[in-house]
Scaffold this active site. Structure first.
Site, mmCIF file in Angstrom:
data_model
loop_
_atom_site.group_PDB
_atom_site.id
_atom_site.type_symbol
_atom_site.label_atom_id
_atom_site.label_comp_id
_atom_site.label_asym_id
_atom_site.label_seq_id
_atom_site.Cartn_x
_atom_site.Cartn_y
_atom_site.Cartn_z
ATOM 1 N N GLY A 1 93.775 71.838 50.165
ATOM 2 C CA GLY A 1 93.523 70.464 49.766
ATOM 3 C C GLY A 1 94.623 69.545 50.253
ATOM 4 O O GLY A 1 95.187 69.718 51.336
ATOM 5 N N SER A 2 94.939 68.587 49.428
ATOM 6 C CA SER A 2 95.846 67.532 49.865
ATOM 7 C C SER A 2 97.268 67.993 50.107
ATOM 8 O O SER A 2 98.044 67.285 50.762
ATOM 9 C CB SER A 2 95.863 66.408 48.826
ATOM 10 O OG SER A 2 94.562 65.874 48.705
ATOM 11 N N THR A 3 97.626 69.162 49.587
ATOM 12 C CA THR A 3 98.988 69.620 49.886
ATOM 13 C C THR A 3 99.162 69.827 51.381
ATOM 14 O O THR A 3 100.270 69.762 51.896
ATOM 15 C CB THR A 3 99.311 70.935 49.152
ATOM 16 O OG1 THR A 3 98.331 71.904 49.500
ATOM 17 C CG2 THR A 3 99.316 70.734 47.643
#
Lengths: 454, 549
Positions: free
Chosen positions: B215-217
């Site tokens: 995801g956004s990591t």
């Protein structure tokens, strides 16, 4: 023909040196060494298995040293010219046997046998002393040939009336003691064979109709009785399913007959017949059949998913020992199971002492046997020669059959490794054999009376 | 007769020779084959004849040995099985070994030649030296903080020392007690069957062996790629990104979870986790640049060993532009282990240099003398030092005033990145909450610790799942356990009886000797300070098709 006549006419070996050394000091030194090795082994096993000196050490060391000393005194007083190597070998083998059984006891705390074995060994040593003291001349035995064979047959027949143990009718269980009469029968049979063949060997060697080439049919009148007795004993053993002992008796008969007559053709025929008989028994008798199968393919049970059988476990033991062994007390030969102390005791020796130790033990037996044959060669009377040959052959055949069996050389037959295996009757019998060998070697090495008087 | 006696003697000599030759064959020639026969129990008996060496955490054993009195004598025990299971693995007489128990088996079981000054002596005497110990890089306080934080949830935590690659915490939840598998017999078999049938997969080491969409990591990797490739030179410059962003070559619109992302700069995009901006930046960097950057961080590498093998983290190498856009925000086929994402945070904290993670600090003989020592090893440079510095600033903003404020620790510089990853067919699965972070003491250049946290079933209520809500508090607890904080709270808290003095015995930190506050203590509730994102802030994280909440 010429060879045979030459054989019969052969002059007696030159008389022993008038100043034949008695070598009793050598015997005492060797005995001290044998006791020392055994006691060190005993202590080592205790330290390796429990981490401390075993409680029975004093009893073990004292018993062994005392027995050795008494036996030595008996020899010194009553058989001063005896071969100095025979008794120390017996003491060392018996001591090592006790060490191995003590070591295996450590893995079967519910079934301790070392003390029993020590007791039986003491009894055997006592019989050794009695035999050496009472039997002044081995030729006395010649007189009891027929008594011997009668006693042997009775001893062998009795276990038929007792229940089978592990598939073989070879034990007599009485008042908590178990007893294998076949063990004693083999000495009696050797005495009978030696006596009978010594008396009839000329007839056996020289008479009989010629069949073809150099093969002669032995005269039935002479051969008949001994053949009948041998067949009877082997028949009884087959009935009792004691294949090892019947093999031993067969071998003993053939060797003594050969030694007496020099008829190698008969040996060949005997071997062929024995092979046929063994094949028949091996195919028909399930107890034996399974052992032959085991021998041909010791790992079959593993492939079937039933885990390793006794022989496979025994081979694993020997393999685990390798060249130098795991060290006393550090092996895993208990994996063999219930026969580890009796039939398979050699596997413990192989695993914990290695190829080196096992070779040493086998060479000890070889030395003992060779001393027996040497005695046979040096003796002047045919009975003594045959008896010494017979006794040496008993030891040799027994070692070969059991050691060959547990190492996968030949099919396994239940038999006791002389002195090493657990079993009272076996130890006692072997002590008597050693006593007879000592007596025979004393006669063989004793200087002529008139010369010693001179 | 003399002649025939001689022949008999020769015959017996022949028998003796046959015996000797045969025992030579059995004891030398066949010995190895017999020893290797699987039905031969001796190797197993020898293996378990001595107590196995221990796995150490903070120099204290977390394993033990129990004399079972059986043929296979010593069985493994675990002092705190479920807590350390992802580190130790199991050592079972029935099922073998895993993780450190497997990787260091030679030392632990005493067969390693390094355990003896005279290996030849043991070879000759057939003895074996006592089992050695394996001291791990794990720090008990951090492990416990992570484990307590995950309690009851599915997820994993991996924490690293950025400068060395030492793995400081490795937690997988739910866990299991490896001690139940130690022995032989029906108990071990039943435990094995039960653990393997458990739908929660307690034996799965989620920190090393499970890959999740990051995801956004993953936007940190995209940002690093953009800065290193020169695609973005000014992090504060507007990016001319529409909101929602049409995926290149398609009519699909990529939305943001919140507002305020239109034309946002990369700095703001990281701070507020704008999908649109980072997807567009990824497309501008291009497939080759993104693949190259991901590879430098450790993606698509098969051979990572810590020393247990680690699952490969994936970044597709052949994608269309719209797929690349999604991959740049950690979706599509992008998958990462928690350890991989901890490595991303560590590389940022360590000035761009990526250190190989390792779990075994040293192995010793049972008397403590060293056998081997684990040494830091570089995996190369994940980004330039300037990029790393820039990213550090961006990540600090995420925690100071962005989507990751739940990870803030007063007195520490904490940089982080949240993530909420969609997964499942049609995004049917409950999203994964991610948080990656690093922290150091204020006023020091030394990177202290890097953490990655993933929570699988963060909450039953789908809308509440976010990296900040579910994962950041756990990362914060781990950071607090790692770095001593000038603590305004109750001074010198009493040692946790469960950990004893060991927690204080950890390696001296450059920041000073003060004891890290134990996160498990009640005065340190996990969701800290009640900090919530400002109402004006865009709600972070939404994958493609996630739509407005």
């Amino acid at each position: 023909m010429t060879a045979l006549t030459a054989q019969v006419a052969e002059p007696a070996p030159p008389p022993p040196d008038a100043h034949a050394p008695r070598r009793r000091g050598v015997e005492l030194t060797l005995l001290a060494g044998a006791v020392l090795i055994s006691v060190l082994g005993h202590l080592y096993v205790g330290l390796a298995t429990t981490g401390r000196i075993p409680a029975g050490s004093a009893r073990y060391a004292g018993g062994l040293a005392g027995a050795a000393l008494l036996a030595h005194l008996a020899v010194r007083l009553r058989a001063p010219y005896a071969d100095p190597v025979v008794l120390p070998i017996a003491v060392l083998l018996n001591g090592l046997g006790l060490v191995l059984i003590q070591r295996l006891d450590a893995t079967t705390p519910a079934h301790l046998t070392a003390d029993d074995q020590l007791l039986w060994s003491a009894f055997g040593a006592a019989l050794f002393v009695v035999a050496v003291v009472l039997l002044r001349d081995h030729r006395t035995l010649q007189r009891y040939a027929y008594l011997s064979v009668a006693a042997a047959l009775v001893l062998m027949l009795v276990p038929v009336f007792f229940p089978a143990v592990n598939g073989a009718h070879i034990w007599i269980r009485f008042a908590g003691l178990s007893f294998q009469p076949g063990e004693f029968a083999k000495i009696l049979l050797a005495v009978f064979f030696a006596s009978y063949l010594a008396a009839n060997r000329t007839a056996l060697a020289l008479t009989g109709r010629r069949l073809f080439w150099r093969l002669r049919l032995l005269p039935g009148r002479v051969l008949g009785p001994i053949l009948a007795i041998w067949l009877l004993s082997v028949g009884v053993l087959v009935l009792e399913r004691d294949l090892g002992t019947s093999l031993l008796f067969f071998g003993l008969f053939v060797i003594m007959l050969f030694t007496a007559t020099g008829r190698i053709g008969w040996i060949a025929i005997g071997l062929v017949l024995a092979g046929l008989g063994a094949y028949a028994v091996g195919t028909l008798e399930p107890h034996v059949n399974s052992r032959v199968d085991d021998w041909l393919n010791p790992f079959a049970s593993i492939d079937r998913g039933e885990g390793p059988g006794q022989l496979a476990q025994s081979l694993f033991s020997f393999g685990a020992g390798g060249l130098l062994g795991a060290g006393l007390g550090h092996g895993q030969s208990f994996l063999i199971g219930f026969a580890a102390k009796s039939d398979f005791v050699l596997a413990t020796a192989g695993e914990e002492l290695g190829l080196v130790g096992l070779t040493a033990i086998l060479l000890l037996y070889g030395l003992l046997v060779s001393r027996g044959f040497r005695t046979g060669l040096a003796l002047r009377d045919p009975f003594g020669r045959l008896l010494a040959t017979g006794l040496a052959s008993i030891v040799a055949l027994q070692v070969f059959v059991i050691a060959g069996g547990v190492t996968g050389l030949i099919p396994l037959t239940g038999m006791a490794m002389p002195f090493l295996a657990q079993g009272g009757s076996s130890v006692v019998t072997n002590w008597i054999i050693v006593a007879l060998l000592v007596r025979l070697s004393d006669s063989a090495r004793r200087p002529e009376p008139q010369e010693s008087a001179a | 007769m003399i002649r025939y006696i001689r022949w008999c003697a020769y015959f017996c000599a022949l028998l003796l020779v046959a015996l000797l030759v045969n025992i030579g064959r059995v004891q030398v020639w066949e010995a190895a084959a017999y020893g290797a026969n699987p039905a031969n129990k001796r190797p197993a008996i020898a293996r378990y004849a001595e107590p196995r060496g221990d796995v150490l955490v903070d120099d204290r054993p977390v394993t033990g040995s129990r004399d079972s009195g059986q043929v296979l004598r010593f069985e493994r025990t675990y002092a705190n099985g479920p807590l350390y299971a992802p580190v130790t693995g199991y050592s079972s007489q029935t099922y073998g070994t895993s993780f450190v128990e497997r990787a260091e088996d030679a030392v632990l079981s005493g067969t390693d030649p390094g355990l003896s000054a005279f290996p030849l002596w043991y070879e000759l005497s057939r003895g074996r030296p006592g089992g050695g110990n394996a001291a791990t890089t794990i720090r008990a306080a951090m492990q416990r903080a992570a484990y307590t934080g995950l309690a009851g949830k599915r997820g994993a935590v991996a924490a690293l020392e950025p400068a060395t690659g030492k793995i400081l915490a490795l937690v997988s939840s739910p866990s299991y007690d490896p001690g139940t598998l130690s022995g032989t017999g029906p108990r071990a078999e039943a435990a094995w069957a039960r653990l393997n049938a458990d739908p929660a997969k307690p034996m799965l080491n989620r920190a090393l062996r499970e890959t999740y969409p990051p995801g956004s990591t993953f936007k940190i990797v995209t940002a690093a790629a953009a800065l290193d490739s020169g695609t973005v030179t000014d992090v504060d410059a507007p990016t001319e990104t529409p909101d929602p962003y049409p995926l290149p070559g398609t009519s699909t619109l990529l939305p943001n979870a919140g507002t305020g992302c239109q034309d946002a700069s990369m700095a703001d995009a990281v701070q507020w986790s704008c999908n649109t901006v980072m997807a567009k930046i990824g497309v501008r960097v291009g497939l080759r640049g993104m693949v190259e950057a991901a590879r430098r961080f450790g993606f698509n590498e098969d051979g990572l060993r810590v020393p247990s093998w680690v699952s490969r983290s994936n970044f597709d190498t052949d994608m269309s532009q719209d797929q690349l856009a999604l991959s740049s925000i950690g979706q599509f086929n992008t998958k990462a282990t928690p350890l991989q994402m901890a490595m991303v945070a560590a590389a940022v904290a360590n000035g761009g240099e990526l250190k190989a993670p390792y779990l075994v600090d040293r192995t010793t003989q049972d008397d403590g003398s060293p056998v081997r020592r684990g040494a830091p090893r570089s995996l190369g440079r994940a980004m330039t030092p300037a990029t790393a510095l820039r990213l550090q600033e961006l990540m600090v903003k995420v925690v100071d005033n962005g989507t990751g404020r739940n990870a803030a620790v007063p007195g520490l510089v904490v940089g982080g990145k949240t993530g909420t990853a969609q997964h499942g067919v049609g995004n049917a699965g409950t999203p994964y909450a991610w948080f990656i972070a690093w922290a150091k003491a204020e006023g020091t250049g030394l990177p202290g610790v890097a953490v990655a946290v993933v929570v699988e079933d963060a909450s039953a209520v789908r809308g509440d799942i976010s990296g900040n809500g579910a994962a950041a508090p756990i990362a914060r607890a781990v950071i607090r356990a790692a770095l001593p904080v000038p603590d305004p709270g109750p001074a010198a808290p009493a040692p946790d009886p469960a950990e004893g003095p060991a927690a204080a015995r950890g390696p001296a930190r450059p920041q000073g000797p003060a004891r890290p506050q134990d996160p498990a203590r009640p005065q340190d509730p996990a969701p800290a300070r009640g900090e919530v994102p400002a109402p004006a802030a865009p709600v972070p994280e939404a994958g493609p098709g996630g739509g407005p909440r």
